[in-house]
Design an enzyme around this catalytic site. Sequence first.
Site, PDB file in Angstrom:
ATOM      1  CG  ASP A  94      -2.008   0.988   1.164  1.00  0.00           C
ATOM      2  OD1 ASP A  94      -2.167   1.611   0.100  1.00  0.00           O
ATOM      3  OD2 ASP A  94      -2.692   1.181   2.178  1.00  0.00           O
ATOM      4  CB  CYS A 280     -13.491 -22.404  16.259  1.00  0.00           C
ATOM      5  SG  CYS A 280     -12.052 -22.421  15.172  1.00  0.00           S
ATOM      6  CB  CYS A 285     -10.680 -23.379  19.031  1.00  0.00           C
ATOM      7  SG  CYS A 285     -10.681 -21.628  18.617  1.00  0.00           S
TER       8      CYS A 285
HETATM    9 ZN   LIG Z   1     -10.376 -21.427  16.395  1.00  0.00          ZN
END
Ligand SMILES: [Zn+2]
Length: 490
Positions: A94, A280, A285
């Site tokens: 950018d 998740c 997780c």
């Molecule tokens: Zn996760």
Amino acid sequence: MERDIFEVRAQDGGGRIGELTVPRAGVTVETPALLPVVNPHVVTVDPSRLESEFGAEILITNSYILYKSEDFRDDALDGGLHELLDFDGAIMTDSGSFQLAEYGEISVTTEEILRFQHDVGSDIGTPVDIPTPPDVDRERAESELETTQERLELAATVDVGEMLVNAPVQGSTYADLREKAGRHAYDTELDVFPVGAVVPLMNEYRYDDMVDVVAAAKRGLGADAPVHLFGAGHPMMFALAVAMGCDLFDSAAYALYARDDRYLTVRGTKQLDDLEYFPCSCPICANYTPDELREFDDWEREELLAEHNLHVTFEEIRTIKQAIRSGDLFELVENRARAHPAMLDGYRALGAHAAQLERADPASKGAFFYLSGESAARPEVLRHRERLFRLNPEGRVLLTEGNPSKNYDESWRVVPPFGPFPRALSETYPLTAEIPERMDGAGYESAARGVARLVAENQECEFTLAHYDWPESALALVPESVRVVELSDA
Ligand SMILES: [Zn+2]
């Protein structure tokens, strides 16, 4: 002008799987693609891991930060960005337009920053455009767009070798300016087309306005233009944006949100403090409970949350790609639209652009699932109605939800949301649709509009409509000349 860096491989609605060839990096990036934003001063997840563990083929970093950095400027110039960041894929840079929008001024010209981007080995560079925010007065939007356009024209004359160059599309919330800006950008020799300054719309949950802005920009751009929804990093809205025809997304959100203990999901953002369970199964997780994650010190927790945020973000990109391949992107969009009322507004706005999407939509896909009243606004329904134009029944015609009858010259079927069609077409897409037994008003009304269309095109015929308990709102749309019979006993 022929553009040979982008090829569309598969299409569903406005969504497509494409191949973006990035010659300077010697790689081909499959789109839709996510570009994680890497800030060289604050690396949350190492770029080499983005590549090896998350499958990132391309990332984005800010050349203006490097340009101004005493720590990195010389290293970037000496060894190049790929070495500095330790990343082999494609690197987009950018220009500092964001800083320009935030702080009002930057101390570099388009020519200087493009040359700098070239010199540090960027694969896709960006000129200094003016990101005009939403809702400004028209005069400002026009004059800033003029400046942006001058800079794009200048950018096209700077010799940057094989580096691709972005041509941002601005124009605030004025659809005609966005369309004009798209056409102008497409006519330059530049390569990739970011739709700019949509972040404020997303921050305010104005997904319907975002859809209108993207649709306008797309009208100006050719179908072979790779489109980047600049600054859009929340996985919740990727499916909607892809269905509009966006190919590239960049995410700073994965890291920024993690810093504030925010946990991304495709159904919105959660606060870590509010979570008792992780919905998740990513490595983070799967390994930790929310309680365990809260025990870590700030920096480790931020890194782990950022990793989850990246996993869920890349997972959504893969889910979308598979949906395009399977031809059920609209079902996915419709599903995601249920995450938030503002997303539903976005999906409804998409329905208003069905004609624009219909042009690119494949004629046949796997199956059409009618999931809500919004399904009645899908491009396939529109196309079916257009197709009615070319079909001419004769004599006394029965349009029925029940059995055919010998008392008529022709017996057509009527199926909400499509409306009438000859029985012979029953096995063709999208008339093979799965529709609910308990159809909603929008579906019946859509079918009634189909009846009205057929009647208007065939005034010499005598029509009878036989239906099972259509609601008043639908029957009111059936022309007076049609004899209406209510069938009993389904
Ligand atoms: Zn996760």
